[in-house]
Design an enzyme around this catalytic site. Sequence first.
Site, short mmCIF file in Angstrom:
data_model
loop_
_atom_site.label_atom_id
_atom_site.label_comp_id
_atom_site.label_asym_id
_atom_site.label_seq_id
_atom_site.Cartn_x
_atom_site.Cartn_y
_atom_site.Cartn_z
N TYR A 19 0.85 -1.20 0.00
CA TYR A 19 0.00 0.00 0.00
C TYR A 19 0.89 1.25 0.00
O TYR A 19 0.74 2.14 -0.83
CB TYR A 19 -0.92 -0.06 1.22
N LYS B 50 1.53 4.39 -2.51
CA LYS B 50 1.24 5.77 -2.10
C LYS B 50 2.43 6.66 -2.47
O LYS B 50 2.27 7.82 -2.84
CB LYS B 50 0.95 5.87 -0.60
P1 NAD Z 1 -11.83 4.34 2.60
O1 NAD Z 1 -11.52 2.93 2.21
O2 NAD Z 1 -12.87 4.56 3.63
O3 NAD Z 1 -12.24 5.17 1.30
C1 NAD Z 1 -11.65 4.96 0.05
C2 NAD Z 1 -12.72 5.10 -1.01
O4 NAD Z 1 -12.07 4.91 -2.29
C3 NAD Z 1 -13.84 4.06 -0.91
O5 NAD Z 1 -15.12 4.68 -0.88
C4 NAD Z 1 -13.66 3.21 -2.16
O6 NAD Z 1 -14.88 2.73 -2.69
C5 NAD Z 1 -13.00 4.20 -3.11
N1 NAD Z 1 -12.28 3.53 -4.21
C6 NAD Z 1 -11.42 2.51 -4.10
N2 NAD Z 1 -11.03 2.11 -5.33
C7 NAD Z 1 -11.67 2.92 -6.23
C8 NAD Z 1 -11.69 2.97 -7.65
N3 NAD Z 1 -10.96 2.14 -8.40
N4 NAD Z 1 -12.47 3.91 -8.25
C9 NAD Z 1 -13.22 4.76 -7.49
N5 NAD Z 1 -13.25 4.74 -6.13
C10 NAD Z 1 -12.49 3.82 -5.51
O7 NAD Z 1 -10.44 5.00 3.03
P2 NAD Z 1 -10.15 6.25 3.96
O8 NAD Z 1 -9.69 5.74 5.28
O9 NAD Z 1 -11.27 7.22 3.87
O10 NAD Z 1 -8.86 6.86 3.26
C11 NAD Z 1 -8.96 7.92 2.32
C12 NAD Z 1 -7.58 8.29 1.83
O11 NAD Z 1 -6.77 8.67 2.95
C13 NAD Z 1 -6.81 7.18 1.12
O12 NAD Z 1 -6.14 7.74 0.03
C14 NAD Z 1 -5.81 6.71 2.16
O13 NAD Z 1 -4.66 6.22 1.54
C15 NAD Z 1 -5.52 8.00 2.89
N6 NAD Z 1 -5.05 7.84 4.27
C16 NAD Z 1 -5.86 7.23 5.19
C17 NAD Z 1 -5.43 7.11 6.50
C18 NAD Z 1 -6.31 6.46 7.56
O14 NAD Z 1 -5.87 6.36 8.71
N7 NAD Z 1 -7.54 6.07 7.24
C19 NAD Z 1 -4.16 7.58 6.89
C20 NAD Z 1 -3.38 8.21 5.91
C21 NAD Z 1 -3.83 8.32 4.61
#
Ligand code: NAD
Length: 345
Positions: A144, A148
């Site tokens: 992952y 990123k």
């Molecule tokens: P999440 O899984 O809740 O949301 C991700 C969304 O992306 C989902 O709704 C999913 O359906 C959509 N998605 C996935 N593949 C797709 C595709 N091919 N086409 C269209 N949509 C697609 O994740 P989150 O926790 O809300 O994370 C959001 C962002 O924040 C991500 O980029 C993640 O890398 C980043 N991030 C999250 C955290 C954390 O602690 N949750 C920390 C640092 C960074």
Amino acid sequence: MATRLRQANKKCTVIGGSGFLGQHMVESLVEKGYSVNVFDIQKGFENSKVQFFLGDLCRKEDLLPALQGVVMVFHCASPTPSSNNRELFYKVNYLGTKVVLEACREAGVQKLVLTSSASVVFEGTDIKGGTEDLPYAKKPIDYYTETKILQEKEVLSANAPERNFFTTAIRPHGIFGPRDPQLVPILIQAAKHGKMKFMIGDGKNLVDFTFVENVVHGHILAAEQLQRDSPLCGKAFHITNDEPIPFWEFLSRILTGLNYEAPRYRIPYWLAYYLALLLSLVVLLLSPLVALSPTFTPMRVALAGTFHYYSCERAKKHMGYKPPVSLDEAVARTVESYPHLRRDA
Ligand code: NAD
């Protein structure tokens, strides 16, 4: 005329808008008077004030209709880290982000804000107050994170003032808050199965946990200030709560807040790490015979037992960022939002 221009500047698309962060982002943008398109592979919620576009971000033809007349795009879509599916991460996070960039340029979008991650510089060893000047991890902790890094590089290098296209990246760490389907539910599930009795290490390692509303605030500030000659162009910014907390204290606060016991026993860090390493080797040896995916991995041990907190001075200086919600309030609001997970007293 001026009103029409103002309205047009307030049209945005949230790619990944059905996810945990995405939904909070959408709600906040609507509250601020933006006209919001949600693009996602799934429709995660109902909201009559936004327009949904279902599609896969790896397909430009799916994306383009959601970007028409849009000035700013937030890209916060990603496959969930726990899937550990290398091919999928590469396809969506890297190749898909290239498609997002192409589609943005084709549709005349001016600003793209990527949700990256502070983990792009983490290699499993202590980081204390790390700045954005740290180099990308040479050995990222998982697939992952590997993608990123590729994704962030691609987005930042796409900043192109000559084409009136500006990009920036927000690097949150440990997002938590109401409606998160991961952190709190998984923690409580583990506690129910008696798996939260031990802490790894001496329990003093500080980590950033960032309230989802603060992360949203950082994204919107970035998008509003991203413009020609701004110091945001082509740069990454940490967004945290600016209150690092011992990893195990944070988990304990959530657990006790929901009436579960905090971990009481300690395992030395090195012992946990080598046990996890040994387990990974066994899984590897058995892989031709049986598919196993252990949760006790060296990467998880490193995440739970090392210091990893980051400075958000750059965001303070260049965006005027200040976390609106304190950690105490954020934990209290998060705990309150999961009444169904509370253990009966
Ligand atoms: P999440 O899984 O809740 O949301 C991700 C969304 O992306 C989902 O709704 C999913 O359906 C959509 N998605 C996935 N593949 C797709 C595709 N091919 N086409 C269209 N949509 C697609 O994740 P989150 O926790 O809300 O994370 C959001 C962002 O924040 C991500 O980029 C993640 O890398 C980043 N991030 C999250 C955290 C954390 O602690 N949750 C920390 C640092 C960074």
